[in-house]
Design an enzyme around this catalytic site. Structure first.
Site, mmCIF file in Angstrom:
data_model
loop_
_atom_site.group_PDB
_atom_site.id
_atom_site.type_symbol
_atom_site.label_atom_id
_atom_site.label_comp_id
_atom_site.label_asym_id
_atom_site.label_seq_id
_atom_site.Cartn_x
_atom_site.Cartn_y
_atom_site.Cartn_z
ATOM 1 N N GLU A 48 0.833 -1.207 0.000
ATOM 2 C CA GLU A 48 0.000 0.000 0.000
ATOM 3 C C GLU A 48 0.867 1.255 0.000
ATOM 4 O O GLU A 48 1.788 1.402 0.802
ATOM 5 C CB GLU A 48 -0.917 0.005 1.228
ATOM 6 N N GLY A 152 -12.144 1.505 -2.381
ATOM 7 C CA GLY A 152 -10.767 1.071 -2.269
ATOM 8 C C GLY A 152 -10.452 -0.197 -3.039
ATOM 9 O O GLY A 152 -9.424 -0.826 -2.824
ATOM 10 N N SER A 155 -12.284 0.874 -8.418
ATOM 11 C CA SER A 155 -13.377 1.037 -9.373
ATOM 12 C C SER A 155 -13.003 2.015 -10.478
ATOM 13 O O SER A 155 -13.423 1.843 -11.631
ATOM 14 C CB SER A 155 -14.646 1.508 -8.654
ATOM 15 N N SER A 156 -12.202 3.033 -10.164
ATOM 16 C CA SER A 156 -11.812 4.003 -11.194
ATOM 17 C C SER A 156 -10.893 3.359 -12.222
ATOM 18 O O SER A 156 -11.037 3.587 -13.431
ATOM 19 C CB SER A 156 -11.145 5.226 -10.555
ATOM 20 N N GLU A 203 -5.196 9.157 -15.552
ATOM 21 C CA GLU A 203 -5.592 9.469 -14.182
ATOM 22 C C GLU A 203 -4.706 10.556 -13.577
ATOM 23 O O GLU A 203 -5.182 11.403 -12.823
ATOM 24 C CB GLU A 203 -5.566 8.208 -13.321
ATOM 25 N N ASP A 215 -3.107 -0.122 -9.634
ATOM 26 C CA ASP A 215 -4.495 -0.495 -9.920
ATOM 27 C C ASP A 215 -4.688 -0.850 -11.393
ATOM 28 O O ASP A 215 -5.316 -1.863 -11.728
ATOM 29 C CB ASP A 215 -5.439 0.646 -9.541
#
Length: 409
Positions: A48, A152, A155-156, A203, A215
Site C-alpha cells: 500500500e 478502495g 473502481s476508477s 488518471e 491499480d
C-alpha cells in the site's frame, strides 16, 4: 454501538449483466451496442502506498468489476452514462475540444476517467501506429459496475481499463485487425503494459490523482486465481499461486461504508511527504534506498541517515519533518514486507514451517503501519481489524489482515 447484518455482494453472472447492459444501451441511445468490455477491480495483499515509490505490490483481480457497452461515433464526441445510482446524472456529452488535460474542468466528474483514457490512447497512438485512434472517433458508452464505488477496490481503474479496451476495439487499427471476440487473446504482455500505462497517464494528467500504476496494472494484467507480484521499478509481473495460504482460510473484503477518494488531497499529501524525504536522502525512487533483498536493519540505516540530514532543519520543503519520517518509515517497511511475501509465495523461502502464520503476521504489521505511519486508517476500519484479529485462532496457524483504505481483508 451500531450493528448490522452482513450483506454479501455477489459479482453477478457476467453473461446476464452484459445482456442487460446491451438492452439498456439500445433504450438509452436508440441503436445497438457494438460490444461489451470488462475490467476487474483489485484487492491488494500487500504493497500500500508504495507503487509510486517503485516498490513491490501484490494485487489480485476480483470477479467484481466494471462493464462497458459501447458503439462508435464519427463526430469525435463521447456520450456517457453510468447506471450506478450514486453517480448517475443522465447522459454526459463530452465534445472533442473538452478532451485532454488542458480542457478538463477542475471539478471532478466520473466522466473524466473515460475521456482521459481516450486522450491517453490518442497520445499512445502517436508512437505506436497500431494504437492510433481514427480521426473523428468518438463513442456512446453505458457503464455498470459490480464494485462498491469509492470502496478502495479500484473502481476508477476498472472503468479506465474497460473503456480503453472499448476504444481500442472500435477506433484503432488493432481493433480493426482483431475481431471483438479475439481481442483479449490478441493482446500481448507488452500491449497490456502499454495500455495500463496509458490509463495511469489519464488518471494523473487528466483526473489529477497521483496514482502509481498498481491499480491499472492489476486490472489489465492480473490472472485468474493468482496474486500478481508487481515490481514497480520496471513494472515486471510474476503470477504467484497462493493456495498455500488458502487451505482452511479465505480472503474476505469488508466494506466499512467510508468513502475513499484519490483526488481529495489526502492521498497526494501522504505521497508528497514521502517524496520530500526521498529527495532529502538523494533518491528519485525510495525503492533505490534499499538493497535487492531488504531487511529491517536496512530500514533502520536509512532512517538514521534521514535523522542525520534533517537534524538542523525546522521543516522539509515546508512539510513537517516528523510526518515525512513516518511516511518514509511506512514506505520502507512496506517494501520489506512485500519482498518477504514475494519470496514466501514464490517458494524461495526455505525452512518456513507455517507460511499462513508468517503471512498473517506480515499483513497485520502492514495494517499497523498504515494506521500509525501512513495515517490513512480510521476508527471503523481499525474496529474491523481488531474484531478480525480477536476471532483469529491462536498459535502457529493464526491469520492476519491487510488493508485497502475502505475495504479490509
Amino acid at each position: 454501538m451500531r450493528t448490522t447484518d452482513a450483506v454479501w455482494i455477489a459479482p453477478g453472472e457476467p453473461q446476464e449483466i452484459q445482456s442487460d447492459l446491451v438492452s439498456r444501451f439500445q433504450q438509452e441511445y436508440g441503436r445497438a451496442a457494438s460490444g461489451t468490455w470488462f475490467a476487474p477491480g483489485r484487492a491488494n495483499l500487500n504493497g500500500e502506498h508504495i507503487d509510486f515509490h517503485a516498490g513491490r505490490c501484490l494485487p489480485m483481480a476480483l470477479a467484481h468489476g466494471t462493464y462497458v457497452a459501447a458503439a462508435p461515433r464519427t463526430d469525435g464526441r463521447l456520450r456517457l452514462r453510468t447506471l450506478d445510482a450514486s453517480l448517475d446524472d443522465g447522459v454526459t456529452t463530452v465534445n472533442p475540444d473538452q478532451i485532454g488535460p488542458e480542457a478538463t474542468p477542475e471539478e471532478a466528474h466520473w466522466s473524466h476517467y473515460v475521456s482521459g483514457v481516450l486522450w491517453a490512447l490518442r497520445e499512445l497512438g502517436r508512437s505506436q501506429p497500431t494504437f492510433a485512434v481514427d480521426e473523428g472517433f468518438g463513442a456512446d458508452l453505458l457503464v455498470v459496475s459490480t464494485l462498491p464505488i469509492g470502496g478502495g477496490l479500484s473502481s476508477s481503474a476498472a472503468l479506465e481499463c474497460a473503456s480503453i479496451l472499448a476504444f481500442l476495439a472500435l477506433g484503432t487499427p488493432f481493433g480493426q485487425d482483431n475481431p471483438l471476440q479475439d481481442l483479449n487473446a490478441a493482446l500481448t504482455r507488452e500491449n497490456r503494459r502499454d495500455l495500463a500505462a496509458a490509463c495511469v497517464r489519464a488518471e494523473v494528467e487528466v483526473v489529477g490523482a497521483g496514482t502509481g500504476g498498481l491499480d491499472q496494472t492489476a486490472a489489465m494484467r492480473a490472472r485468474p486465481g493468482k496474486v500478481l507480484s508487481l515490481d514497480c521499478r520496471d513494472f515486471s509481473v510474476t503470477p504467484l499461486d497462493i493456495g498455500c495460504i488458502l487451505r482452511g482460510y479465505r480472503l474476505i473484503a469488508v466494506d466499512t461504508g467510508e468513502a475513499h477518494r484519490l483526488a481529495d488531497g489526502q492521498f497526494g499529501d501522504r505521497r508528497a511527504d514521502a517524496e520530500a524525504a526521498a529527495r532529502l536522502l538523494g533518491f528519485d525512487r525510495l525503492r533505490d534506498a534499499l538493497p535487492e533483498r531488504p531487511r529491517k536493519a536496512d530500514v533502520s540505516h536509512v532512517l538514521e541517515e534521514f535523522d542525520r540530514l534533517a537534524e538542523q532543519l525546522e521543516t522539509l520543503q515546508g512539510r513537517s519533518i516528523d510526518a515525512c519520517r513516518r511516511r518514509l518509515r511506512h514506505a520502507l517497511t512496506e517494501m520489506v514486507r512485500s519482498e518477504k511475501l514475494h519470496h514466501l509465495l514464490s517458494g524461495e523461502a526455505y525452512g518456513v514451517r507455517h507460511i499462513a502464520s508468517t503471512v498473517g503476521d506480515i499483513l497485520t504489521a502492514g495494517h499497523m503501519s498504515m494506521r500509525d505511519d501512513a495515517e490513512v486508517s480510521f476508527d471503523v476500519a481499525d474496529l474491523v481489524v481488531e474484531t478480525a484479529l480477536a476471532q483469529a485462532p491462536r498459535g502457529p496457524d493464526s491469520s492476519g489482515v491487510a488493508s485497502a483504505d475502505r475495504c479490509w481483508f
